[in-house]
Enzyme design. Structure first.
Site, PDB file in Angstrom:
ATOM      1  CB  SER A 150       0.014  -9.765  15.849  1.00  0.00           C
ATOM      2  OG  SER A 150      -0.572  -9.856  14.561  1.00  0.00           O
ATOM      3  CE  LYS A 168      -0.943  -3.564   7.515  1.00  0.00           C
ATOM      4  NZ  LYS A 168      -1.889  -4.692   7.548  1.00  0.00           N
ATOM      5  CG  MET A 255      -3.737   1.613   2.631  1.00  0.00           C
ATOM      6  SD  MET A 255      -4.428   0.457   3.852  1.00  0.00           S
ATOM      7  CE  MET A 255      -3.562   0.980   5.341  1.00  0.00           C
ATOM      8  CG  ASP A 298      -7.516 -11.583  10.741  1.00  0.00           C
ATOM      9  OD1 ASP A 298      -8.298 -11.965  11.640  1.00  0.00           O
ATOM     10  OD2 ASP A 298      -6.479 -10.944  10.974  1.00  0.00           O
ATOM     11  CG  ASN A 303      -8.932  -7.115  10.211  1.00  0.00           C
ATOM     12  OD1 ASN A 303      -8.069  -6.338  10.604  1.00  0.00           O
ATOM     13  ND2 ASN A 303      -8.728  -8.414  10.116  1.00  0.00           N
ATOM     14  CG  ASP A 317      -5.074  -6.606   8.308  1.00  0.00           C
ATOM     15  OD1 ASP A 317      -4.498  -7.245   7.404  1.00  0.00           O
ATOM     16  OD2 ASP A 317      -4.665  -6.602   9.474  1.00  0.00           O
TER      17      ASP A 317
END
Length: 453
Positions: A150, A168, A255, A298, A303, A317
């Protein structure tokens, strides 16, 4: 930047995703969401007139939840990404048998991979965040993302020094559009008629916007990742990517890359492996709540990944990481204690203290809420092993929840920390259901209560 041949890919392709530019301006995003809302409202009006012409009456819910409208909503939110899609993901979270199969299939569009930025827009974002000639520092940069969600998408690359990295990259304009996106999705939810009359949605929308503002700060997420490296040091059950600070900015998080498989794909592994995976994740969740005072809230399946070679769970995440106050941890400790003892009076007191109901809640509704809680704990302690694949508890909870709503119960606004905790608990339950795991949950909770008394 290069597009890698299939043999070079170490992650599964984005099955449903397409390269679609992200509307980055607030005005453009407002217009698109507003247009979608107007279009859906028009469709509802036409359908309502058609039904009326046939002598049939339809509720707002029936008019909204048509396949055409749901496709329109989910496709638009997937194109928008950002807060619009994030709120949609929360609303559409997989609930097993709680959604009709046709609706679950349509809404799964938001839980799957999002559309991703086309290469030209991707290059613009990278050029704006990194120094000139940044590409010369990379031996390889795969232009097609290995994941898209998202708020951002993830690319695999290799630096000239040989390090394999995961990058990311935040979609452009996402952070600036959070408030307007949340407001527009809130308007759509209100229009749907899905909320009980008198339900206060605004506090939740404000808190959702605040949380999303934090999640778009990738420097802050990098700090959370480093914190969990320290918290889990020496725990061989988990693997976390190392933060590469020299390439990380507020909108790009870099990362090291850890090869792994999606957690959902572990359904093909032996029962004891699946049981161990869920055991370790629930144990980690209890550590976060009672020991660390920090929780990654989350529970999106994306994840969590699994490395079958090292038998480690890979944690990803940390944007939704939140501190857990000692007071809230103590409340849940006492709630668990009351539930494990089936102490209805103490459960009532804890439900009121946490905020599941307030002084305006009718006594009959309070009794129903406590009954729901007793139902959950009774199922957890009924057998030596709790079978997460058994949907009897989900069906029972759905029935009791609908009865409570039909009785006119309007939940009071819950503190946002409680909402995130409940979301994490529900996510672990759903993952257990997906993995068809069987665990001695009662034994695990008794042991935790004994260690935290």
């Amino acid at each position: 930047m290069e597009k890698p041949p299939a043999a070079q890919k170490t992650n599964e392709p984005l099955a449903q995703a397409r390269p679609v530019s992200v509307p980055s301006g607030r005005a453009a995003r407002f217009t698109q969401l507003g247009s979608m809302t107007v279009s859906v409202a028009g469709s509802m009006a036409v359908n309502g007139l058609v039904q009326l012409g046939k002598g049939q009456k339809s509720t707002l819910r029936d008019l909204l939840l048509t396949p055409r409208n749901l496709h329109k909503i989910t496709d638009q939110l997937a194109k928008m990404r950002g807060a619009a899609m994030k709120v949609g993901q929360l609303v559409s979270m997989d609930t097993g048998e709680l959604l009709p199969p046709e609706l679950a299939q349509i809404m799964a569009r938001l839980r799957a991979d999002a559309d991703y930025m086309p290469p030209q827009q991707l290059k613009q974002v990278l050029n704006a965040q990194w120094p000139a000639n940044w590409l010369r520092q990379f031996a390889k940069f795969d232009v097609r993302p290995i994941a898209a969600a998202s708020i951002g998408q993830v690319h695999q690359a290799r630096l000239k020094d040989g390090r394999e990295v995961a990058i990311k990259i935040q979609y452009p304009g996402i952070a600036k559009s959070i408030d307007s996106d949340v407001a527009n999705v809130g308007a759509l939810i209100k229009m749907s008629g899905l909320l009980p009359k008198g339900f206060a949605l605004e506090p939740y929308l404000r808190e959702a916007a605040l949380q999303l503002h934090e999640e778009t700060n990738y420097t802050l997420e990098g700090a959370h990742l480093s914190r969990f490296h320290d918290l889990l040091e020496g725990d061989d059950r988990f693997g976390l990517p190392a933060l590469i600070t020299e390439w990380t900015t507020t909108q790009i998080l870099v990362m090291d890359f850890i090869p792994s498989m999606p957690i959902e794909d572990t359904t093909t592994l032996p029962q004891d492996t699946r049981d161990q995976i869920l055991h370790d994740l629930i144990d980690l969740m209890l550590d976060e709540l009672f020991t660390f005072g920090w929780m990654q809230t989350d529970p999106n399946f994306a994840n969590y990944r699994y490395d079958p070679t090292s038998k480690r769970i890979i944690l990803l995440d940390f944007g939704a990481t939140r501190p857990i106050s000692p007071g809230i941890a103590d409340q849940y400790r006492r709630l668990l204690s009351a539930g494990m003892k089936d102490d209805a009076d103490q459960l009532h007191d804890m439900a009121a203290e946490i905020g599941f109901f307030d002084h305006e809640t009718l006594p009959a509704h309070r009794t129903q809420i406590v009954d729901v809680m007793r139902t959950v704990f009774a199922a957890l302690v009924a057998d030596t092993l709790f079978d997460f694949s058994d949907n009897a508890l989900s069906r029972d909870m759905q029935m009791k929840g609908m009865a409570l709503a039909d009785a006119g119960f309007i939940p009071p606004p819950l503190p946002i920390d409680i909402l995130f905790l409940q979301r994490k608990f529900a996510g672990m339950f759903l993952l257990g259901n997906r993995l068809r795991a069987k665990l001695p949950i009662a034994q695990m909770l008794h042991a935790r209560l004994a260690n935290t008394a």
